[in-house]
Design an enzyme around this catalytic site. Structure first.
Site, PDB file in Angstrom:
ATOM      1  N   CYS A  70      43.889   6.849 -35.674  1.00 45.56           N
ATOM      2  CA  CYS A  70      43.506   7.138 -37.057  1.00 45.56           C
ATOM      3  C   CYS A  70      43.553   8.646 -37.261  1.00 45.56           C
ATOM      4  O   CYS A  70      42.888   9.388 -36.520  1.00 45.56           O
ATOM      5  CB  CYS A  70      42.085   6.605 -37.268  1.00 45.56           C
ATOM      6  SG  CYS A  70      41.326   7.058 -38.825  1.00 45.56           S
ATOM      7  N   CYS A 182      48.697   8.791 -42.333  1.00 42.76           N
ATOM      8  CA  CYS A 182      47.605   7.820 -42.222  1.00 42.76           C
ATOM      9  C   CYS A 182      48.210   6.599 -41.551  1.00 42.76           C
ATOM     10  O   CYS A 182      49.313   6.164 -41.935  1.00 42.76           O
ATOM     11  CB  CYS A 182      47.085   7.453 -43.613  1.00 42.76           C
ATOM     12  SG  CYS A 182      45.953   6.029 -43.594  1.00 42.76           S
TER      13      CYS A 182
HETATM   14  N1  DGL Z   1      43.983   4.738 -40.884  1.00 41.96           N
HETATM   15  C1  DGL Z   1      43.266   5.907 -41.122  1.00 41.96           C
HETATM   16  C2  DGL Z   1      44.051   7.198 -40.976  1.00 41.96           C
HETATM   17  O1  DGL Z   1      45.007   7.222 -40.245  1.00 41.96           O
HETATM   18  C3  DGL Z   1      42.209   5.976 -42.176  1.00 41.96           C
HETATM   19  C4  DGL Z   1      42.183   5.038 -43.330  1.00 41.96           C
HETATM   20  C5  DGL Z   1      40.812   5.022 -43.988  1.00 41.96           C
HETATM   21  O2  DGL Z   1      39.942   4.365 -43.434  1.00 41.96           O
HETATM   22  O3  DGL Z   1      40.629   5.685 -45.017  1.00 41.96           O
HETATM   23  O4  DGL Z   1      43.724   8.194 -41.541  1.00 41.96           O
END
Ligand code: DGL
EC number: 5.1.1.3
Length: 260
Positions: A70, A182
């Site tokens: 993430c 993301c």
């Molecule tokens: N998947 C996450 C990222 O790479 C975050 C998404 C979220 O929970 O806002 O930033």
């Protein structure tokens, strides 16, 4: 080797998918913090608290390495986590450097798509400052894509109107490279391609993170497990129901279909 992966939700599977290509015979624990998704719309303090709960859970399961799958969690907590835990911790960050490099070839700008929290963080701005000497990097938050992914809504009919609306203020012809900053966003690669002018390169950091994991495990000579095993957790609970497990496994197929 037992390797923990975590994300706020299903985004982290896009990173695990890349790791499986290089390290297909390890024991993986994938943790989606679905009770607290989206991280990108919360405060830094709140998200940090959730992240530490997740990692403590995974540490108690005996993981020997951790992948923060993430971008938001990496920017908020990677350094603090490394100070707290002894196992190797790898993160993911928007692939701004290769994108800026790429922009030299096509003489066009770079658009980084990420969460609000990632884009607010100092870490992101110092990264941009260190590589963006010609001021080619723009960025935009697309929280709606996280929401759609968590609802398993990937169809063009839903996604394209959202993207058109969110990207409306930009002149898309300015861009030659898009960074998916993301881990939820790679699922939408085709829709993103569909609304961009032809020939725009789309890059994400997941391949780099998987390569780093492979390198670290090889350097420790610990990646000789004989059989793949993946356990999925949703905010602290092992997923055992067939319907949810099928939905998760289908995501790997989806990513294969997208040829990512
Ligand atoms: N998947 C996450 C990222 O790479 C975050 C998404 C979220 O929970 O806002 O930033």
């Amino acid at each position: 080797m037992k390797i923990g992966f975590f994300d706020s939700g299903i985004g982290g599977i896009t990173v695990l998918h890349q790791a499986l290509k290089l390290l297909p015979n390890e024991e993986y624990l994938f943790y989606a913090d679905t009770s607290n998704v989206p991280y990108g719309e919360k405060t830094k303090e709140e998200v940090k608290k959730y992240i530490f709960q997740v990692v403590e859970f995974l540490a108690n399961q005996g993981i020997e390495a951790l992948v923060i799958a993430c971008n938001t969690a990496t920017s908020i907590a990677a350094n603090d986590l490394r100070r707290t835990y002894n196992f190797p911790i790898l993160g993911i960050e928007p692939a701004v450097k290769p994108a800026v490099q790429n922009s030299k070839g096509n003489a066009k700008k770079v658009l980084v798509m990420a969460t609000n929290l990632t884009l607010q963080e100092e870490k992101f701005h110092s990264l941009v400052q260190s590589v963006d000497k010609n001021d080619v990097v723009d960025f935009i938050a697309l929280p709606g894509l996280v929401e759609l992914a968590e609802k398993f809504k990937f169809d063009d009919e839903t996604v394209i109107p959202y993207l058109e609306d969110a990207l409306y203020p930009l002149n898309l012809y300015d861009y030659g490279t898009v960074v998916l900053g993301c881990t939820h966003f790679p699922y939408f690669t085709n829709s993103i391609k569909n609304i961009l002018p032809k020939g725009v390169d789309i890059i994400s950091g997941s391949v780099g993170t998987a390569k780093n994991l492979d390198r670290i495990l090889k350097s420790r000579d610990q990646n000789n497990q004989s059989k793949l095993d993946i356990k999925f957790f949703k905010s602290g609970n092992l997923i055992t129901d067939k319907e949810t497990l099928d939905k998760y496994w289908k995501l790997f197929e989806k990513l294969d279909e997208l040829k990512l």
